[in-house]
Design a protein around this motif. Structure first.
Motif, mmCIF file in Angstrom:
data_model
loop_
_atom_site.group_PDB
_atom_site.id
_atom_site.type_symbol
_atom_site.label_atom_id
_atom_site.label_comp_id
_atom_site.label_asym_id
_atom_site.label_seq_id
_atom_site.Cartn_x
_atom_site.Cartn_y
_atom_site.Cartn_z
ATOM 1 N N HIS A 192 23.684 12.164 26.967
ATOM 2 C CA HIS A 192 25.098 12.160 26.319
ATOM 3 C C HIS A 192 25.016 13.099 25.168
ATOM 4 C CE1 HIS A 192 22.627 9.045 24.058
ATOM 5 N NE2 HIS A 192 23.234 9.350 23.155
ATOM 6 N N THR A 193 23.830 13.452 24.877
ATOM 7 C CA THR A 193 23.741 14.534 23.687
ATOM 8 C C THR A 193 24.273 16.002 24.114
ATOM 9 O OG1 THR A 193 21.814 13.272 22.861
ATOM 10 C CG2 THR A 193 21.868 15.700 22.090
ATOM 11 N N PRO A 194 25.258 16.475 23.596
ATOM 12 C CA PRO A 194 25.729 17.795 23.733
ATOM 13 C C PRO A 194 24.542 19.015 23.406
ATOM 14 C CG PRO A 194 27.106 16.935 22.019
ATOM 15 C CD PRO A 194 26.205 15.963 22.620
ATOM 16 N N ARG A 195 24.545 20.148 24.188
ATOM 17 C CA ARG A 195 23.752 21.078 23.848
ATOM 18 C C ARG A 195 24.639 22.519 23.645
ATOM 19 N NH1 ARG A 195 19.774 20.818 28.754
ATOM 20 N NH2 ARG A 195 19.128 22.776 28.106
ATOM 21 N N LEU A 196 23.965 23.545 23.070
ATOM 22 C CA LEU A 196 24.680 24.798 22.868
ATOM 23 C C LEU A 196 24.515 25.689 23.962
ATOM 24 C CD1 LEU A 196 24.709 25.511 19.274
ATOM 25 C CD2 LEU A 196 26.670 25.071 20.361
ATOM 26 N N TRP A 197 25.391 26.363 24.780
ATOM 27 C CA TRP A 197 25.316 27.124 25.742
ATOM 28 C C TRP A 197 25.825 28.610 25.451
ATOM 29 C CZ3 TRP A 197 22.435 25.322 29.537
ATOM 30 C CH2 TRP A 197 22.184 23.851 29.741
ATOM 31 N N TYR A 239 15.711 41.978 25.085
ATOM 32 C CA TYR A 239 16.429 42.353 26.318
ATOM 33 C C TYR A 239 17.626 41.448 26.618
ATOM 34 C CZ TYR A 239 13.636 38.576 28.813
ATOM 35 O OH TYR A 239 13.322 37.456 29.003
ATOM 36 N N GLY A 240 18.126 40.880 25.567
ATOM 37 C CA GLY A 240 19.160 39.940 25.739
ATOM 38 C C GLY A 240 20.592 40.841 25.295
ATOM 39 N N PRO A 241 21.674 40.042 25.220
ATOM 40 C CA PRO A 241 22.837 40.716 24.574
ATOM 41 C C PRO A 241 22.599 41.506 23.503
ATOM 42 C CG PRO A 241 23.210 38.296 25.014
ATOM 43 C CD PRO A 241 21.696 38.634 25.169
ATOM 44 N N ALA A 242 23.301 42.577 23.267
ATOM 45 C CA ALA A 242 23.144 43.435 22.193
ATOM 46 C C ALA A 242 23.443 42.553 20.902
ATOM 47 C CB ALA A 242 24.117 44.740 22.490
ATOM 48 N N PRO A 243 22.442 42.414 19.904
ATOM 49 C CA PRO A 243 22.666 41.746 19.043
ATOM 50 C C PRO A 243 23.549 42.513 17.856
ATOM 51 C CG PRO A 243 20.424 42.311 18.880
ATOM 52 C CD PRO A 243 21.059 42.720 20.067
ATOM 53 N N ALA A 244 23.572 43.939 17.884
ATOM 54 C CA ALA A 244 24.222 44.917 17.159
ATOM 55 C C ALA A 244 25.686 44.747 17.381
ATOM 56 C CB ALA A 244 23.692 46.109 17.086
ATOM 57 N N THR A 245 26.021 44.468 18.403
ATOM 58 C CA THR A 245 27.574 44.119 18.619
ATOM 59 C C THR A 245 28.374 43.224 17.633
ATOM 60 O OG1 THR A 245 27.332 44.612 21.083
ATOM 61 C CG2 THR A 245 29.196 43.603 20.281
ATOM 62 N N PRO A 246 29.141 43.915 16.901
ATOM 63 C CA PRO A 246 29.631 42.988 15.510
ATOM 64 C C PRO A 246 30.576 42.099 15.986
ATOM 65 C CG PRO A 246 30.691 45.153 15.591
ATOM 66 C CD PRO A 246 29.664 45.174 16.707
ATOM 67 N N ASP A 277 21.132 28.456 28.266
ATOM 68 C CA ASP A 277 20.871 27.583 27.274
ATOM 69 C C ASP A 277 20.339 28.288 25.760
ATOM 70 O OD1 ASP A 277 18.278 28.283 27.721
ATOM 71 O OD2 ASP A 277 17.512 26.063 27.732
ATOM 72 N N ARG A 278 20.533 27.511 24.603
ATOM 73 C CA ARG A 278 20.352 28.271 23.593
ATOM 74 C C ARG A 278 18.882 28.832 23.371
ATOM 75 N NH1 ARG A 278 20.644 25.129 17.685
ATOM 76 N NH2 ARG A 278 20.253 26.899 16.419
ATOM 77 N N ALA A 279 17.945 28.116 23.918
ATOM 78 C CA ALA A 279 16.309 28.488 23.892
ATOM 79 C C ALA A 279 16.087 29.849 24.761
ATOM 80 C CB ALA A 279 15.413 27.512 24.445
ATOM 81 N N THR A 280 17.108 29.758 25.795
ATOM 82 C CA THR A 280 16.815 31.097 26.695
ATOM 83 C C THR A 280 17.566 32.329 25.926
ATOM 84 O OG1 THR A 280 16.749 29.711 28.617
ATOM 85 C CG2 THR A 280 17.472 32.122 28.869
ATOM 86 N N TYR A 281 18.731 32.029 25.160
ATOM 87 C CA TYR A 281 19.195 33.016 24.551
ATOM 88 C C TYR A 281 18.591 33.716 23.466
ATOM 89 C CZ TYR A 281 22.485 35.497 21.310
ATOM 90 O OH TYR A 281 23.314 36.108 20.341
ATOM 91 N N HIS A 282 17.944 32.964 22.682
ATOM 92 C CA HIS A 282 16.976 33.367 21.650
ATOM 93 C C HIS A 282 15.649 34.101 22.151
ATOM 94 C CE1 HIS A 282 19.359 31.765 18.262
ATOM 95 N NE2 HIS A 282 19.661 30.751 18.900
#
Length: 175
Positions: free
Chosen positions: A62-67, A162-169, A150-155
């Motif tokens: 029941h604990t929500p997570r961030l995706w 090689y993730g999404p371009a963090p420079a994109t405002p 999931d959040r861990a994979t994103y980070h």
């Protein structure tokens, strides 16, 4: 994973194969393998994990997570000013929206979704464009891509470069 493949059993003549359940051979696991008492030729039953199943030590269900969601849409050309205005309205209606990039025939939306599991996050993402199409004045484009991680994979991706371009405002921007 044990290395056992579904299908006909491996040849038992000569060398033992990993996980084959041979008696006394080098392929036998310490303490005996699950299913080692199978008769020759008997296939191993395959099992799967149902959606939403958890393992010991994981967070409660029941604990929500961030995706992190990336939704890609495309369709017939539309005036850029209308596409931009519609995406800005979507960002206003959906406060978790991080970044929208657009052209006259496609767009990409990135945002964080709070959900119990990947299935719930994906279901919400797949409804997003259609549910806000009228209220935000979005073009009648179809969803052509969806990524939910999931959040861990994103980070982990960001740290590896090689993730999404963090420079994109944050905000709505042309491609």
């Amino acid at each position: 994973m044990s290395g056992v493949r579904p299908g006909p059993p491996a040849s038992r003549g000569g060398t033992a194969s990993r996980g084959s359940g041979t008696r006394g051979g080098t392929g036998a696991r310490p303490g005996g393998a699950r299913g080692a008492n199978r008769a020759p030729g008997e296939e191993r039953a395959l099992t799967s994990v149902a959606a939403g199943d958890r393992f010991r030590g994981e967070e409660p269900e029941h604990t929500p997570r961030l995706w992190h969601v990336t939704l890609s849409v495309s369709g017939a050309r539309a005036p850029l000013t209308e596409v931009r205005r519609a995406l800005e309205q979507l960002a206003h209606d959906h406060p978790f929206l991080l970044t929208s990039r657009y052209a006259d025939d496609h767009a990409e939306i990135r945002y964080w979704e709070e959900a119990r599991d990947l299935h719930d996050a994906a279901a919400v993402a797949l409804r997003l464009w259609g549910e806000h199409r009228q209220t935000a004045g979005l073009p009648p484009w179809e969803i052509v891509g969806l990524e939910v991680i999931d959040r861990a994979t994103y980070h982990q991706r960001i740290a590896a470069g090689y993730g999404p371009a963090p420079a994109t405002p944050v905000g709505v921007h042309p491609f």
